[in-house]
Design a protein around this motif. Sequence first.
Motif, PDB file in Angstrom:
ATOM      1  N   GLU A   1       0.826  -1.197   0.000  1.00 28.09           N
ATOM      2  CA  GLU A   1       0.000   0.000   0.000  1.00 28.09           C
ATOM      3  C   GLU A   1       0.866   1.255   0.000  1.00 28.09           C
ATOM      4  OE1 GLU A   1      -2.088  -1.161   3.522  1.00 28.09           O
ATOM      5  OE2 GLU A   1      -0.959   0.227   4.772  1.00 28.09           O
ATOM      6  N   GLU A   2       0.242   2.387  -0.194  1.00 28.66           N
ATOM      7  CA  GLU A   2       0.936   3.670  -0.218  1.00 28.66           C
ATOM      8  C   GLU A   2       1.069   4.230   1.197  1.00 28.66           C
ATOM      9  OE1 GLU A   2       2.275   5.469  -2.718  1.00 28.66           O
ATOM     10  OE2 GLU A   2       1.845   3.946  -4.258  1.00 28.66           O
ATOM     11  N   VAL A   3       2.299   4.688   1.526  1.00 25.12           N
ATOM     12  CA  VAL A   3       2.551   5.353   2.808  1.00 25.12           C
ATOM     13  C   VAL A   3       3.410   6.590   2.538  1.00 25.12           C
ATOM     14  CG1 VAL A   3       2.409   3.217   4.142  1.00 25.12           C
ATOM     15  CG2 VAL A   3       4.620   3.983   3.269  1.00 25.12           C
ATOM     16  N   ARG A   4       3.550   7.426   3.541  1.00 22.23           N
ATOM     17  CA  ARG A   4       4.321   8.664   3.394  1.00 22.23           C
ATOM     18  C   ARG A   4       5.814   8.358   3.256  1.00 22.23           C
ATOM     19  NH1 ARG A   4       3.329  13.130   7.913  1.00 22.23           N
ATOM     20  NH2 ARG A   4       1.280  13.002   6.883  1.00 22.23           N
ATOM     21  N   ASP A   5       6.505   9.118   2.409  1.00 21.57           N
ATOM     22  CA  ASP A   5       7.953   8.967   2.253  1.00 21.57           C
ATOM     23  C   ASP A   5       8.667   9.358   3.548  1.00 21.57           C
ATOM     24  OD1 ASP A   5       7.337   8.410  -0.343  1.00 21.57           O
ATOM     25  OD2 ASP A   5       8.478  10.067  -1.223  1.00 21.57           O
ATOM     26  N   PRO A   6       9.673   8.580   3.980  1.00 23.12           N
ATOM     27  CA  PRO A   6      10.473   9.003   5.142  1.00 23.12           C
ATOM     28  C   PRO A   6      11.438  10.118   4.756  1.00 23.12           C
ATOM     29  CG  PRO A   6      11.372   6.988   4.221  1.00 23.12           C
ATOM     30  CD  PRO A   6      10.109   7.275   3.445  1.00 23.12           C
ATOM     31  N   GLU A   7      11.810  10.930   5.726  1.00 25.85           N
ATOM     32  CA  GLU A   7      12.758  12.022   5.510  1.00 25.85           C
ATOM     33  C   GLU A   7      13.766  12.048   6.659  1.00 25.85           C
ATOM     34  OE1 GLU A   7      10.559  15.630   5.270  1.00 25.85           O
ATOM     35  OE2 GLU A   7       9.574  15.116   3.370  1.00 25.85           O
ATOM     36  N   PRO A   8      14.987  12.543   6.417  1.00 22.41           N
ATOM     37  CA  PRO A   8      15.940  12.703   7.526  1.00 22.41           C
ATOM     38  C   PRO A   8      15.396  13.707   8.537  1.00 22.41           C
ATOM     39  CG  PRO A   8      17.038  12.941   5.391  1.00 22.41           C
ATOM     40  CD  PRO A   8      15.559  12.970   5.127  1.00 22.41           C
ATOM     41  N   THR A   9      15.406  13.343   9.806  1.00 25.92           N
ATOM     42  CA  THR A   9      14.949  14.250  10.858  1.00 25.92           C
ATOM     43  C   THR A   9      16.053  14.561  11.856  1.00 25.92           C
ATOM     44  OG1 THR A   9      14.102  12.362  12.124  1.00 25.92           O
ATOM     45  CG2 THR A   9      12.545  13.523  10.683  1.00 25.92           C
ATOM     46  N   GLY A  10      17.093  13.735  11.888  1.00 26.88           N
ATOM     47  CA  GLY A  10      18.221  13.951  12.783  1.00 26.88           C
ATOM     48  C   GLY A  10      19.501  14.141  11.994  1.00 26.88           C
ATOM     49  N   PRO A  11      20.545  14.658  12.617  1.00 26.98           N
ATOM     50  CA  PRO A  11      21.778  14.981  11.890  1.00 26.98           C
ATOM     51  C   PRO A  11      22.495  13.766  11.295  1.00 26.98           C
ATOM     52  CG  PRO A  11      22.095  15.233  14.252  1.00 26.98           C
ATOM     53  CD  PRO A  11      20.625  15.053  14.030  1.00 26.98           C
ATOM     54  N   PHE A  12      22.312  12.591  11.886  1.00 26.00           N
ATOM     55  CA  PHE A  12      22.989  11.393  11.383  1.00 26.00           C
ATOM     56  C   PHE A  12      22.036  10.438  10.664  1.00 26.00           C
ATOM     57  CE2 PHE A  12      25.792  12.903  14.766  1.00 26.00           C
ATOM     58  CZ  PHE A  12      26.994  12.955  14.082  1.00 26.00           C
ATOM     59  N   ASP A  13      20.866  10.909  10.322  1.00 25.24           N
ATOM     60  CA  ASP A  13      19.895  10.086   9.601  1.00 25.24           C
ATOM     61  C   ASP A  13      20.311   9.897   8.149  1.00 25.24           C
ATOM     62  OD1 ASP A  13      18.409   9.980  11.875  1.00 25.24           O
ATOM     63  OD2 ASP A  13      16.743  11.194  11.134  1.00 25.24           O
ATOM     64  N   VAL A  14      19.898   8.752   7.603  1.00 18.87           N
ATOM     65  CA  VAL A  14      20.091   8.467   6.184  1.00 18.87           C
ATOM     66  C   VAL A  14      18.797   7.844   5.657  1.00 18.87           C
ATOM     67  CG1 VAL A  14      21.385   7.143   4.455  1.00 18.87           C
ATOM     68  CG2 VAL A  14      22.569   8.086   6.451  1.00 18.87           C
ATOM     69  N   VAL A  15      18.340   8.305   4.511  1.00 20.19           N
ATOM     70  CA  VAL A  15      17.231   7.673   3.805  1.00 20.19           C
ATOM     71  C   VAL A  15      17.806   6.992   2.575  1.00 20.19           C
ATOM     72  CG1 VAL A  15      15.072   8.024   2.550  1.00 20.19           C
ATOM     73  CG2 VAL A  15      15.521   9.306   4.657  1.00 20.19           C
ATOM     74  N   VAL A  16      17.482   5.724   2.411  1.00 20.61           N
ATOM     75  CA  VAL A  16      18.011   4.911   1.317  1.00 20.61           C
ATOM     76  C   VAL A  16      16.895   4.557   0.354  1.00 20.61           C
ATOM     77  CG1 VAL A  16      19.057   2.670   0.752  1.00 20.61           C
ATOM     78  CG2 VAL A  16      19.894   3.986   2.719  1.00 20.61           C
TER      79      VAL A  16
END
Length: 341
Positions: free
Chosen positions: A16-31
């Motif tokens: 199903e469709e869900v919201r795209d994740p985004e970096p929220t912290g300084p060491f976050d990574v979205v792959v």
Amino acid sequence: MKAVRLHRYHERPAVEEVRDPEPTGPFDVVVRVGGAGLCRTDLHIVEGQWADRSNVPLPYTLGHENAGWVHAVGSAVEHLSPGDAVILHPLITCGFCRACRSGDDVHCEASRFPGIDTDGGMAELLHTSARSVVKLAPGVEPASVAALADAGLTAYHAVKKALPLLYPGSTCVVVGAGGLGHIGIQCLRAMSATRVVVLDANEEALALTREWGADETVVADGKHVDRVLELTDGHGAQVVLDFVGERGAERDSWAMTRRAGSDFVIGYGGTVQIPAIDVISTERNVIGNLVGSYNDLVELMALNAAGDVHMLTQTYPLDAVNDAMDDLDAGRLRGRGILVP
């Protein structure tokens, strides 16, 4: 984005469709996910076996074997850039606890486990941490190695722990030639001089193990314990790596372990029941295994880049997740199923 979401235990997940994740912290990574491995643990999750351990609120996204390309990074991430091909250590770890400081980050006191207790990578995008990211060697496609993030890592971790016990002239029995077992065989061959005996009920799977490094193969036909004992002059093996852990394999693995030997429990689903007197009188060991450390994954990827370890895979589109689960459950998969968004 599309994601494979589990809404209720004992029911298959839905895409199903869900919201795209985004970096929220300084060491976050979205792959951007290039491949997500399908593991027997995913079947066990659907069956509810992890419900009281993960305590994850439903619905959530499955998938704990992930590789792809860096999509976005937090403000403090300097060693990664969008477009970098990467594989992800399965845990998101804190870096500050004693386990992390000692390199045993699989036991991080504040870890999160995408696909187990938080949203995983059977999706188009995955939110993780810079601490979890390992760059791939040039030319390596993420889908071809995604399952090394757990199946490969778990097998490597168990073999690495067993190496001090596997001197030249020793015997190691590998129970199960599937997604984990075929990596374990290759790791044993690359890292030790032990005799490798592989046991599986599927003769077609056993036939493949010779090219991976098996010295002997035994069909699990009800007489397999006796056959292994014959191959070891009645003593049993110094090490048994049980990649099955259910349907009687957990009982047979103990029976194939010699005095002062070690039974490594890697697969699960069954119950290990051993009289205490048997442990004491023979000084045999039962050793648990849970994935591996970040450094283990780096080392495994070095073996992969050198051509010593490769993953046998079968790909499926993300929408075919339940076809892939059917194939895994029915034993039709050779190696590892990979979902490609």
